[in-house]
Design a protein around this motif. Structure first.
Motif, short mmCIF file in Angstrom:
data_model
loop_
_atom_site.label_atom_id
_atom_site.label_comp_id
_atom_site.label_asym_id
_atom_site.label_seq_id
_atom_site.Cartn_x
_atom_site.Cartn_y
_atom_site.Cartn_z
N ASN A 112 0.82 -1.21 0.00
CA ASN A 112 0.00 0.00 0.00
C ASN A 112 0.86 1.27 0.00
O ASN A 112 0.51 2.27 -0.62
CB ASN A 112 -0.93 0.01 1.22
CG ASN A 112 -2.13 -0.89 1.02
OD1 ASN A 112 -2.61 -1.06 -0.09
ND2 ASN A 112 -2.61 -1.48 2.09
N LEU B 147 2.63 1.44 -3.62
CA LEU B 147 1.71 1.62 -4.76
C LEU B 147 0.71 2.76 -4.57
O LEU B 147 -0.17 2.93 -5.42
CB LEU B 147 0.95 0.31 -5.01
CG LEU B 147 1.82 -0.91 -5.33
CD1 LEU B 147 0.97 -2.15 -5.47
CD2 LEU B 147 2.63 -0.68 -6.59
N GLU C 55 -3.63 4.36 -8.59
CA GLU C 55 -5.03 4.44 -9.06
C GLU C 55 -5.26 5.66 -9.95
O GLU C 55 -6.18 5.67 -10.78
CB GLU C 55 -5.99 4.49 -7.86
CG GLU C 55 -5.94 3.28 -6.95
CD GLU C 55 -4.87 3.40 -5.87
OE1 GLU C 55 -4.13 4.42 -5.88
OE2 GLU C 55 -4.74 2.49 -5.04
N SER D 177 -10.75 1.82 -10.79
CA SER D 177 -9.83 0.73 -10.49
C SER D 177 -10.11 0.20 -9.09
O SER D 177 -10.65 0.91 -8.24
CB SER D 177 -8.38 1.19 -10.60
OG SER D 177 -8.13 2.26 -9.69
N ARG E 31 -8.06 -2.01 -6.02
CA ARG E 31 -6.76 -2.57 -5.63
C ARG E 31 -6.84 -3.12 -4.21
O ARG E 31 -7.43 -2.50 -3.32
CB ARG E 31 -5.66 -1.51 -5.71
CG ARG E 31 -4.29 -2.05 -5.32
CD ARG E 31 -3.18 -1.05 -5.65
NE ARG E 31 -3.28 0.17 -4.87
CZ ARG E 31 -2.77 0.31 -3.64
NH1 ARG E 31 -2.17 -0.71 -3.05
NH2 ARG E 31 -2.89 1.46 -3.01
N TYR E 32 -6.26 -4.29 -4.01
CA TYR E 32 -6.09 -4.87 -2.68
C TYR E 32 -4.62 -5.23 -2.54
O TYR E 32 -4.15 -6.19 -3.15
CB TYR E 32 -6.96 -6.11 -2.50
CG TYR E 32 -6.89 -6.69 -1.10
CD1 TYR E 32 -7.71 -6.20 -0.08
CD2 TYR E 32 -6.01 -7.71 -0.80
CE1 TYR E 32 -7.64 -6.71 1.20
CE2 TYR E 32 -5.93 -8.24 0.48
CZ TYR E 32 -6.75 -7.73 1.47
OH TYR E 32 -6.67 -8.24 2.75
N ASP F 138 -1.20 -5.62 -3.54
CA ASP F 138 -0.54 -5.58 -4.85
C ASP F 138 -1.36 -6.25 -5.95
O ASP F 138 -0.88 -6.45 -7.05
CB ASP F 138 0.85 -6.23 -4.77
CG ASP F 138 0.78 -7.69 -4.33
OD1 ASP F 138 -0.21 -8.04 -3.64
OD2 ASP F 138 1.69 -8.45 -4.64
N ASP F 139 -2.60 -6.57 -5.65
CA ASP F 139 -3.51 -7.11 -6.68
C ASP F 139 -4.44 -5.99 -7.13
O ASP F 139 -5.05 -5.31 -6.31
CB ASP F 139 -4.33 -8.28 -6.14
CG ASP F 139 -3.46 -9.51 -5.89
OD1 ASP F 139 -2.61 -9.79 -6.75
OD2 ASP F 139 -3.63 -10.15 -4.84
N MET F 140 -4.58 -5.83 -8.45
CA MET F 140 -5.32 -4.68 -8.95
C MET F 140 -6.08 -5.01 -10.23
O MET F 140 -5.61 -5.78 -11.06
CB MET F 140 -4.34 -3.53 -9.22
CG MET F 140 -4.99 -2.21 -9.59
SD MET F 140 -3.75 -0.89 -9.66
CE MET F 140 -4.80 0.51 -10.01
N THR G 36 -0.74 -10.78 -15.51
CA THR G 36 -1.38 -9.60 -16.09
C THR G 36 -1.98 -9.94 -17.44
O THR G 36 -1.32 -10.53 -18.29
CB THR G 36 -0.35 -8.46 -16.27
OG1 THR G 36 0.23 -8.14 -15.00
CG2 THR G 36 -1.01 -7.22 -16.84
#
Length: 308
Positions: free
Chosen positions: A14, A17, A21, A37, A39-40, A42-44, A77
């Motif tokens: 967090n 990154l 967004e 977008s 995001r959780y 590092d998953d987005m 990705t």
């Protein structure tokens, strides 16, 4: 994007990154921006419009990450149409032909869950009662995690797994169809679900921002049934201490008249778990009196037998 798994990984992700967004955003009005977008750590997932250039946005993300010594995971990705569906955080999201948005447990998530359940069911070291005890928290946790998904159908309702478990339980010499059914009910506790009813968190909000009013109201939406109605009636405050009910402590329903079979809405109030425990402790007889009573009952009656 990938971090080496540690307890601090979500926090570090967090921090590193923060701001990603804003790479893809557009105006909805003269003064309002939309950042489509999710995001959780590092998953987005980034939601694109028809006119958006996916390659251009991906290139900007690569530049953002490179400045922080990171790069996009090419293996994880992909660019896909919402009508084809995609997996995210154990769920599968898809826009159907009729335009309706649908979310279900992903295949990988379901298979991992089924593997845990089958290990317990097929373990010959456990009896049916022990198996039911071990299954209950796993099933309840899985159903709670997916409570905002479509959970009907033979797979997600766990119909096949329950049928198989019943046969295993019923084969035990100490069990019959009636007792096996009771154990099945205990092993597979029901959890109500409401598809697409998850309460979104505002992008600028944090549990540590001191806005108790916002978080208590939002957390109340995570409950359903009678608990939700009682919380609304009490304006999301504890009926005992008066403080707001936040996610820091579990909410308990208290029966005012002491009758746990009386689920009339007027007989219920929402309390912090600790307040609920204190309420029942304060109503219990004092320990020293109980001990005195016990000693009195245990003392022999010596009247008329040479006692003083």
């Amino acid at each position: 994007m990938r971090f080496v798994p540690t307890p601090l990984s979500p926090l570090l992700a967090n921090i590193a990154l923060n701001g990603i967004e804003r790479i893809h955003r557009y105006r909805t009005t003269a003064s309002a921006w939309k950042e489509p977008s999710i995001r959780y750590a590092d998953d987005m997932v980034i939601i694109l419009r028809t006119e958006d250039n996916a390659d251009e946005i991906l290139n900007k993300i690569n530049q953002f990450l490179a400045a922080r010594g990171m790069k996009v995971s090419e293996r994880k990705t992909k660019i896909t149409a919402t009508t084809d569906g995609f997996d995210f955080l154990g769920w599968n999201f898809k826009v159907q032909q009729n335009g309706k948005f649908r979310s279900t447990p992903s295949v990988d998530n379901f298979n991992a869950f089924r593997k845990k359940v089958k290990y317990i069911i097929n373990n010959s070291s456990y009896g049916a009662t022990v198996k039911a005890t071990k299954l209950a928290p796993i099933v309840r946790g899985w159903r709670n995690y997916h409570k905002y998904c479509k959970m009907d159908g033979t797979r997600n309702s766990l119909w096949h797994i329950q049928s198989r478990t019943f046969k295993v339980f019923n084969k035990e010499t100490k069990q019959n169809s009636r007792t096996a059914k009771k154990l099945i009910d205990a092993a597979f506790p029901k959890v109500s679900y409401a598809e697409n009813r998850h309460a979104m968190v505002k992008g600028e909000k944090s549990p540590y921002d001191g806005d108790v009013q916002y978080w208590s109201k939002r957390n109340s939406k995570l409950y359903d049934g009678l608990t939700s109605k009682v919380l609304d009636r009490q304006h999301h405050s504890c009926a005992s201490c008066g403080y707001k009910l936040t996610s820091e402590e579990k909410v308990n329903l208290h029966h005012i008249d002491g009758n746990h079979d009386n689920w009339n809405l007027k007989n219920l109030e929402a309390l912090h778990q600790s307040c609920h425990q204190h309420t029942h402790m304060s109503k219990a007889p004092r320990l020293e009196y109980r001990e005195l009573d016990a000693r009195k009952r245990a003392r022999p009656d010596l009247t008329g037998r040479g006692g003083v």
